[in-house]
Scaffold this motif. Structure first.
Motif, short mmCIF file in Angstrom:
data_model
loop_
_atom_site.label_atom_id
_atom_site.label_comp_id
_atom_site.label_asym_id
_atom_site.label_seq_id
_atom_site.Cartn_x
_atom_site.Cartn_y
_atom_site.Cartn_z
N ALA A 1 53.24 30.99 51.38
CA ALA A 1 53.47 30.64 52.77
C ALA A 1 52.15 30.36 53.48
O ALA A 1 52.07 29.53 54.38
N ARG A 2 51.12 31.08 53.05
CA ARG A 2 49.84 30.91 53.73
C ARG A 2 48.89 29.98 52.96
O ARG A 2 47.69 29.93 53.26
N ASN A 3 49.47 29.32 51.96
CA ASN A 3 48.66 28.40 51.16
C ASN A 3 47.46 29.05 50.49
O ASN A 3 46.39 28.47 50.41
N LEU A 4 47.67 30.28 50.05
CA LEU A 4 46.56 31.02 49.45
C LEU A 4 46.74 31.24 47.95
O LEU A 4 45.90 31.86 47.31
N ARG A 5 47.86 30.73 47.43
CA ARG A 5 48.20 31.05 46.05
C ARG A 5 47.09 30.67 45.07
O ARG A 5 46.84 31.36 44.09
N GLU A 6 46.40 29.57 45.38
CA GLU A 6 45.33 29.09 44.50
C GLU A 6 44.10 29.99 44.55
O GLU A 6 43.38 30.15 43.57
N LYS A 7 43.88 30.57 45.72
CA LYS A 7 42.65 31.34 45.92
C LYS A 7 42.74 32.77 45.41
O LYS A 7 41.72 33.40 45.09
N VAL A 8 43.96 33.30 45.41
CA VAL A 8 44.12 34.71 45.05
C VAL A 8 44.79 34.83 43.69
O VAL A 8 45.82 34.22 43.45
N SER A 9 44.19 35.60 42.81
CA SER A 9 44.85 35.84 41.52
C SER A 9 45.73 37.08 41.65
O SER A 9 45.30 38.10 42.16
N LEU A 10 46.92 36.93 41.15
CA LEU A 10 47.89 38.01 41.22
C LEU A 10 48.19 38.44 39.79
O LEU A 10 48.44 37.60 38.94
N ARG A 11 48.12 39.72 39.54
CA ARG A 11 48.29 40.13 38.15
C ARG A 11 49.20 41.35 38.01
O ARG A 11 48.99 42.35 38.69
N SER A 12 50.21 41.24 37.16
CA SER A 12 51.06 42.40 36.83
C SER A 12 50.37 43.19 35.75
O SER A 12 49.99 42.62 34.73
N THR A 13 50.22 44.48 35.94
CA THR A 13 49.53 45.27 34.93
C THR A 13 50.41 46.41 34.44
O THR A 13 51.49 46.64 34.98
N GLY A 14 49.88 47.12 33.45
CA GLY A 14 50.56 48.33 32.98
C GLY A 14 50.27 49.49 33.91
O GLY A 14 49.68 49.32 34.98
N CYS A 15 50.64 50.67 33.45
CA CYS A 15 50.58 51.88 34.27
C CYS A 15 49.15 52.26 34.65
O CYS A 15 48.26 52.30 33.81
N HIS A 16 48.93 52.53 35.94
CA HIS A 16 47.62 52.97 36.42
C HIS A 16 47.47 54.49 36.33
O HIS A 16 46.41 55.02 36.56
N GLY A 17 48.57 55.17 36.14
CA GLY A 17 48.52 56.62 35.97
C GLY A 17 48.99 57.43 37.16
O GLY A 17 49.54 58.50 37.00
N GLY B 1 41.58 53.04 31.45
CA GLY B 1 40.86 52.30 32.49
C GLY B 1 41.21 50.83 32.56
O GLY B 1 41.37 50.25 33.63
N GLN B 2 41.39 50.22 31.38
CA GLN B 2 41.69 48.78 31.35
C GLN B 2 43.09 48.44 31.86
O GLN B 2 43.34 47.32 32.23
N ASN B 3 43.95 49.46 31.83
CA ASN B 3 45.34 49.19 32.22
C ASN B 3 45.46 48.51 33.59
O ASN B 3 46.31 47.67 33.80
N ARG B 4 44.59 48.91 34.51
CA ARG B 4 44.75 48.38 35.86
C ARG B 4 44.08 47.01 36.00
O ARG B 4 44.15 46.38 37.03
N LEU B 5 43.40 46.55 34.95
CA LEU B 5 42.68 45.29 35.05
C LEU B 5 43.38 44.13 34.38
O LEU B 5 43.15 42.98 34.70
#
Ligand SMILES: Cc1cc2nc3c(=O)[nH]c(=O)nc-3n(C[C@H](O)[C@H](O)[C@H](O)COP(=O)(O)O)c2cc1C
Ligand code: FES
Lengths: 617, 243
Positions: free
Chosen positions: A54-70, A141-145
């Protein structure tokens, strides 16, 4: 994607991907682990997407689904990089504000930051939150990245570099030496030195050898292996491939518990991607080393996780433990040498080879190196998955990371090691948690379960509860295990019902001894720990049940009664309305009379009374 | 041949032969319930416990499942061996209080009574699995299996239904040490209640007494190895001997 045909290919790809990711100055990672999923974290992802579009930001922001952060209790979690701002208990409605304030203006949304239940302080950066600050998240540690469904994410973070290094620079026996030097001990419970197991399998005669990942995680409440497999499957796979190279195995099995469909899905994808990239299969990275791995699913019995039972199950036989004079490392699948290790053990391997055995061995203490993942649950303020160097004290884990006991209550005991672990009292809070110390005190590391109990827990009831679980999980072959646990359960049940006799404590001790001594596998050998440890450290509580017919913690229903304090009661009638058996009699407006013979001691009135006029005796 | 020591003296045994058998052959009185020399060892009753030292390591283990090996040192009656066996026997006695075989074995071990109270109806079965193995390995019918885990573990025909392949030979009844299996013959049929199995009985052509269940006769006639002539099975062993 073109197959990687050399180690230089892999290095080039890694540099490429890392560089590209450096350009990502705005990154949002959203935990989609089991805990956060239960709070509908997928809706957060959708809401972010919608708002960014909606804000035309999709290109600028990376969105990532990750595993468990704990930090599952605070989920759903969203971490905004750079700045590492961690938002807790995020709801879809919060997203527009997060985008507006944090992503656009660089401000924080105060109310979504973690707030310390004691003291009320808020923390913005993830690594400042006490829950994370005292941890050493070597594996988690890598799970959240990274997105567990993307091999590129893993490679960008330096993934498969350890494998590349091993193939380029090390002979198989050098790899085994390095693992030996690291002093890594198996994380599946027994703490057997991994390097020695590998050496045995490596030196065993014969061409055909196997490597196995034990992912049958069956302890109730444990999910460390699950979080690794769901959140970072390539880490485990990389460890397995390195192990296969070191031991000369051409085939590997990943034996996965039935109840883990997401882990299975992510793993299958990881296997496929690794194959496509030339990291698995024929001529890995263009070398002469070939290795293939497949997944297998368990049938859901706890005892199948035991190594000989697991080997039987992989071959399609009943998952029951076999004789102990046969060493799986020499005679495993099809009678061939088989190195079987736990998920977390395998996950340590790339770390050891990346940074060297000496560095690894500097974590923890001499005989207990590296980190261990625990699932911290029970009556602590912060629950979740934690990772600390071995040898960290119980106090640090429970009070610094766990944030102390909920509701300002008093610590009573901590049970470590899953259902057959022992319960340790307050005087051992300074104990460094490692394989040997825990065993000395009558408990164990197990797979890393940690249940914290407060003053409201009855230790007789706790022992009874675990015997109930274990008696159902015993395969039933050895009389000592099947009937030993069953009879301990019967005695404990009797004590909890107020029917126990004092002589029975001696019988309990004998049964515990026999179950431990006479049983074949680890289940029977450890099953009595909850009984022996509570008898040792909380004997007074048993005696109160036996001699005074009293449950000091007010848990064993047969031994408690509720009383109504006429002075405190203002006759609101709430308890009368809620009582399922109508044991609170009398007119509304004045204190009711509690008809004891009717009362089933469900405790609903006790919980509900706003004036605390009902109490346990 | 291998050399090993038992309670400090030297003995010989076959390589791979289980230590219980080696001990029994040499006159050691090691108690056992789930072992039978003609069946594969199982290791369920835990009565045959011994201490084995191999290299540096000493373990308490069941002798029936431990294969003989050069240089092993075996101890059959250390205090912990005797204590563990006593406790096992006390548990077994609580499970099968009315079996005379178990009572007499307990008596020999000096266990007169059990302090344990087994409240559930265990029907006297100690789940030693001798019947399962005998039916599979000796008879070849294989109609018995274990089902369920934990205290619910049970021996039964698959799915608890009447086992149509049971030939009614009664080997299971014969090997059962707990006396919880019974077989009853009437002029018309043979009954093994525990397996819910009923079979028609064949009567002897000479004396007209029932002597063998029909399915067993059919089973024998099918062979292998060499089925006897059908006529041979038409009368009972007593009349057959009389000629
Ligand atoms: C009853 C029982 C259940 C077990 N369950 C598991 C399990 O779920 N996962 C696991 O890795 N090890 C489990 N183990 C331990 C395995 O037998 C084995 O020691 C381990 O997988 C070896 O790997 P490690 O050396 O990496 O620890 C279990 C053991 C017992 C006795
Ligand atoms: S005879 Fe060895 S365990 Fe039963």
């Amino acid at each position: 994607m073109k197959r990687l045909t050399s180690i230089t290919d892999l290095e080039k790809l890694q540099k490429d991907l890392a560089l590209r990711r450096k350009g990502e100055n705005l990154l949002v990672t959203l935990c989609q682990g089991t805990g956060c999923k239960a709070y509908e974290s997928h809706k957060i992802y959708e809401a972010f997407e919608k708002e960014l579009n909606a804000r035309n930001l999709r290109e600028k922001v990376s969105l990532r689904s990750t595993g468990c952060h704990g930090f599952c209790e605070q989920g759903p979690l969203a971490v905004i990089f750079t700045g590492e701002i961690c938002y807790c208990r995020v709801k879809a409605e919060d997203i527009p504000e997060i985008v507006e304030k944090t992503l656009i203006k660089g401000e924080t949304v105060e109310r979504l930051l973690f707030q310390d239940p004691e003291g009320g302080k808020r923390y913005a950066r993830e690594e400042d939150i006490p829950f994370y600050r005292h941890q050493e998240r070597l594996l988690l540690g890598q799970n959240r990245l990274l997105d567990p469904r993307s091999i590129k994410d893993y490679i960008a973070q330096g993934g498969y570099q350890a494998l590349g290094k091993v193939l380029a620079e090390m002979t198989p026996s050098e790899v085994v030496e390095e693992v030996k030097k690291s002093n890594l001990r198996g994380r599946g419970g027994a703490g057997f030195p991994t390097g020695i197991k590998w050496e045995t399998t490596r030196q065993a005669p014969g061409e055909e050898k196997y490597v196995v990942v034990n992912a049958d995680e069956g302890d109730p409440g444990a999910y460390m292996d699950r979080s690794l497999l769901e959140g970072n499957p390539h880490l485990v796979l990389e460890g397995l491939i390195i192990g296969a190279y070191a031991m000369g195995a051409k085939k590997g099995f990943i034996f996965l518990r039935q109840e883990y469909p997401l882990a299975l899905e992510n793993l299958r994808l990881a296997l496929k991607e690794a194959r496509d990239y030339g990291l698995l299969g024929e001529n890995i990275l263009g070398t002469s080393f070939s290795f293939e791995a497949v997944t297998k699913r368990g049938a859901g019995a706890f005892v199948t996780g035991e190594s000989s039972a697991l080997v039987a199950a992989i071959q399609g036989r009943v998952g029951e433990p076999g004789p102990k004079h046969i060493n799986t490392a020499l005679q495993g699948i099809g009678g061939k040498p088989t190195a079987l290790n736990n998920v977390e053990t395998w996950a340590n391997i790339p770390r050891i080879l990346e940074r060297g055995a000496s560095w690894y061995a500097s974590l923890g203490n001499r005989e207990n190196t590296g980190t261990k993942i625990f699932s911290l649950v029970g009556k602590v303020n912060n629950t979740g998955l934690i990772e600390v160097p071995l040898g960290t004290t119980l106090k640090t884990i429970i009070f610094d990371i766990g944030g102390g006991i909920k509701g300002g209550k008093k610590f009573k005991a901590v049970q470590t090691g899953g259902p057959s672990g022992g319960c340790l009292p307050e005087k051992y809070l300074d104990l460094p948690v490692d394989f040997d110390r825990l065993r000395e005190l009558g408990s164990m590391m197990g797979s890393g379960g940690m249940i914290v109990m407060d003053e409201d827990s009855c230790m007789v009831d706790v022992a009874r509860y675990f015997m109930q679980f274990l008696k159902e999980e015993s395969c039933g072959k050895c009389i000592s295990c099947r009937e030993g646990i069953n009879m301990m359960y019967d005695i404990l049940e009797g004590i909890a019902l107020g029917k126990g006799r004092e002589e029975e404590l001696e019988l309990l001790e004998e049964l515990a001894w026999a179950t431990h001594k006479a049983s074949l596998c680890g289940l029977g050998k450890t099953a009595a720990n909850p009984v022996t440890s509570t008898l040792k450290y909380f004997r007074q509580e048993y005696l109160a049940h036996l001699k005074e017919k009293r449950c000091p913690a007010g848990v064993c229903k047969a031994l408690i009664s509720y009383t109504l304090d006429q002075e405190k009661c203002n006759g609101c009638g709430r308890c009368q309305k809620l009582c399922p058996v109508k044991a609170l009699e009398g007119e509304r407006g004045s204190p009711p009379h509690l008809n004891h013979p009717l009362c089933i001691k469900c405790g609903i009135c006790f919980e509900a009374c706003p004036f605390k006029a009902i109490y346990v005796q | 041949m291998i050399n090993l020591t038992i309670d400090g003296k030297n003995y010989k045994g076959e390589k791979g032969e289980n230590l219980l058998q080696v001990g029994l052959n040499n006159g050691f009185d090691i108690p056992h319930l789930c072992y039978h020399e003609n069946l594969s060892p199982y290791g369920g009753c835990r009565l045959c416990l011994i201490e084995v030292t191999r290299g540096e390591r000493t373990t308490l283990t069941t002798s029936c499942t431990y294969p003989g090996e050069e240089g092993l040192q075996v101890k059959t009656s250390t205090p912990q061996v005797l204590k563990a066996r006593r406790l096992m026997m006390e548990i077994i006695l609580a499970l099968a209080p009315s079996s005379s075989h178990i009572q007499s074995l307990a008596g020999k071990m000096g266990v007169e009574r059990t302090p344990f109270n087994y409240q559930k109806e265990g029907e006297g079965c100690i789940k030693c699995g001798l019947c399962v193995r005998a039916c599979e390995e000796l008879v070849g019918a294989g109609v018995l299996t274990f089902s369920h885990k934990g205290p619910q573990r049970k021996v039964e025909p698959p799915f608890g239904e009447e086992p149509k392949n049971c030939i009614g030979c009664g080997t299971c009844v014969y090997v059962c040490p707990a006396g919880c299996l019974t077989m009853e013959d009437t002029p018309q049929e043979r009954k093994i209640d525990r397996w819910k199995r009923r079979m028609e009985m064949k009567t002897c052509q000479k004396c007209h007494q029932p002597y063998m269940p029909t399915p067993q006769i059919e089973y024998i006639l099918k062979g292998p190895p060499d089925p006897p002539p059908e006529k041979w099975l038409s009368c009972c062993p007593i009349c057959r001997r009389k000629g």
